[in-house]
Design an enzyme around this catalytic site. Structure first.
Site, PDB file in Angstrom:
ATOM      1  N   GLU A   1       0.794  -1.237   0.000  1.00 57.98           N
ATOM      2  CA  GLU A   1       0.000   0.000   0.000  1.00 57.98           C
ATOM      3  C   GLU A   1       0.826   1.287   0.000  1.00 57.98           C
ATOM      4  OE1 GLU A   1      -4.066  -1.165   2.233  1.00 57.98           O
ATOM      5  OE2 GLU A   1      -2.333  -1.104   3.545  1.00 57.98           O
TER       6      GLU A   1
HETATM    7  C1  ACM Z   1      -2.208  -5.305   4.147  1.00 60.67           C
HETATM    8  O1  ACM Z   1      -3.287  -5.722   4.582  1.00 60.67           O
HETATM    9  N1  ACM Z   1      -2.033  -4.019   3.881  1.00 60.67           N
HETATM   10  C2  ACM Z   1      -1.107  -6.200   3.902  1.00 60.67           C
END
Ligand code: ACM
Length: 487
Positions: free
Chosen positions: A298
């Protein structure tokens, strides 16, 4: 309720003629006097004694005699590092394995078969079990960054992992909201960001000695610990502690919300590479496991080239320290050394990049959020948890096949299954066990048991028995209505 109700379901179970074995004050755990057997013998005697309500002794080199629970490390055992056999008759119990980890699993199976007889101790039905795991990596990822869980809480989690034959505790040690492992060469990480957590809740962190305590407690129970430091995103705790990681040179503010994707390292700042080298170098030195997790998820505000460069730096440092690299699925967009483990978590993306990475030698650990993220709510009204991947009821956590999740993925690229629990909404040990139990048992069976032996109705009947076990331990858990619990 079936007589033989082991979770996860063993590979082969044969009920034997004859009466049960009684665990009482005359029972002894018997092992050869070899250093590697002493710890498993002592822990096993303690466990069996506590369940039976009678003290169980440890005896060395006395392989004859009735009432013995013999733990044997030998070549007559089934092949495989974690395989074991367990034979129970009214005369005694024999557990065999090639490695201590297999004996730990055998004793857990024995413990799950024990039924208390009040003042008489406990009885175990006569049975022959041969068992081995389907996957070598059977994990739980625990986020101690959003909310901190101290050593004693982590020991409870490790105990549950052992009970369901999970063998990897992945600790998510850093995120935007807090930094949880003391890193000698960057002490401000914990001095400053060890204090913060979601919603301004209390923080905390592990000293080097706390971390060793966790690692050793886990190792004695057949559980490895894989530390994760998340880069190049999810780094506000770092950029709050060290302003040199920011273009302004000033520390960012502490972050106590639960948004993701906004924080980042900067490849062109002079402090960045030394930071990655220092942190991953120290973590690799503190951790005995062969893997270090570099995060990688992310990073929503960075071009692909800079992302690949920063992931590449972290991977290089980890390999230079003699370790193997694991990272979240986004790292599949960067060049990977063969043998790198990619942790799949978000199915909302084009799978072709994963298939290509697998063909080039990457291995896959399966943590699909809609099945194995145990921080998702059980149902829409559940007071704890998030819902971005949907609700995850007991059956959702059970009914899935790891090797067919990614279309086109060669099944042999899948090294295992890992549940995950992120702790944005989870503050206390009661909150944590409420999210883990009962679903951790479901994911554990996905990881351990061969697909042809997995069946929802059969699992429902076996897992019902576990409610009494959690009650006995005084743990908070969620009585999902999908199971008729025995309490
Ligand atoms: C995640 O859930 N950002 C690995």
């Amino acid at each position: 309720m079936p007589d033989i109700a082991i979770v996860p379901r063993p590979a082969s179970v044969e009920e034997l003629e004859g009466g049960p074995f009684l665990v009482d004050g005359s029972t002894a755990v018997v092992v050869e006097q070899r250093p590697e057997l002493i710890q498993v013998a002592v822990l096993s005697a303690d466990l069996l004694g506590r369940v039976a309500g009678k003290p169980v002794q440890v005896r060395y080199d006395d392989v004859e005699g009735p009432g013995a629970v013999r733990l044997l490390l030998d070549d007559a055992a089934p092949e495989g590092d974690e395989a074991y056999s367990l034979v129970v008759t009214s005369d005694g119990v024999t557990a065999r394995a090639r490695e201590v980890a297999g004996l730990v699993h055998a004793v857990v199976s024995l413990r799950q078969l024990m039924a208390c007889n009040g003042d008489e101790g406990a009885s175990v039905p006569a049975v022959r079990i041969e068992d081995a795991p389907r996957f070598a990596w059977r994990g739980l990822s625990l986020d101690v960054a959003r909310h901190f869980f101290g050593v004693e809480d982590v020991k409870v989690v490790i105990g549950l992992m052992k009970h369901y034959k999970l063998n990897v505790l992945h600790l998510h040690l850093s995120d935007d909201q807090g930094w949880r492992l003391h890193v000698p060469s960057r002490p401000n990480l914990t001095r400053v960001s060890g204090q913060t957590a979601v919603d301004g809740d209390p923080g905390g962190y592990y000293s080097a000695s706390d971390f060793q305590t966790i690692v050793q407690f886990a190792a004695a129970r057949g559980v490895r610990v894989v530390p994760e430091i998340d880069v190049p995103g999810h780094v506000n705790a770092a950029s709050h502690a060290y302003g040199e990681l920011n273009p302004s040179g000033e520390p960012t503010d502490a972050y106590t919300g639960i948004e993701v994707g906004f924080s980042r390292l900067h490849a062109d700042l002079p402090a960045t590479t030394p930071f990655i080298e220092a942190v991953f170098g120290d973590v690799a030195a503190m951790s005995p496991d062969e893997y270090v997790h570099i995060g990688g998820d992310e990073v929503l505000t960075m071009e692909a080239e800079e992302y690949a460069s920063l992931v590449g730096t972290a991977a290089r440092v980890v390999r230079a320290a003699g370790k193997k690299v694991i990272g979240w699925q986004e790292i599949a967009h960067t060049p990977l050394e063969p043998g790198t483990v990619v942790q799949f978590w978000d199915p909302r993306v084009d799978p072709s990049v994963f298939v290509e990475a697998a063909k080039a030698g990457a291995l896959f650990l399966m943590s699909p959020a809609s099945k194995s993220y145990l921080d998702m709510k059980y149902d829409a009204d559940f007071p704890l948890g998030l819902e971005w991947a949907g609700c995850v009821e007991m059956r959702d956590a059970y009914d899935w096949e790891p090797t067919t999740l990614i279309e086109g993925m060669p099944p042999e690229s899948v090294v295992g299954v890992e549940a995950a629990v992120f702790t944005e909404t989870i503050r206390t040990l009661d909150d944590l066990t409420t999210m883990l139990l009962p679903r951790l048992a479901a994911v554990a069976e996905v990881a351990w048991t061969a697909p042809e032996l997995r069946d929802w109705d059969d699992f429902r009947a076996r897992v019902a028995h576990q409610g009494a076990f959690w009650d006995r331990l005084g743990l908070a858990w969620h009585p999902s209505t999908q199971v008729d619990w025995e309490r």
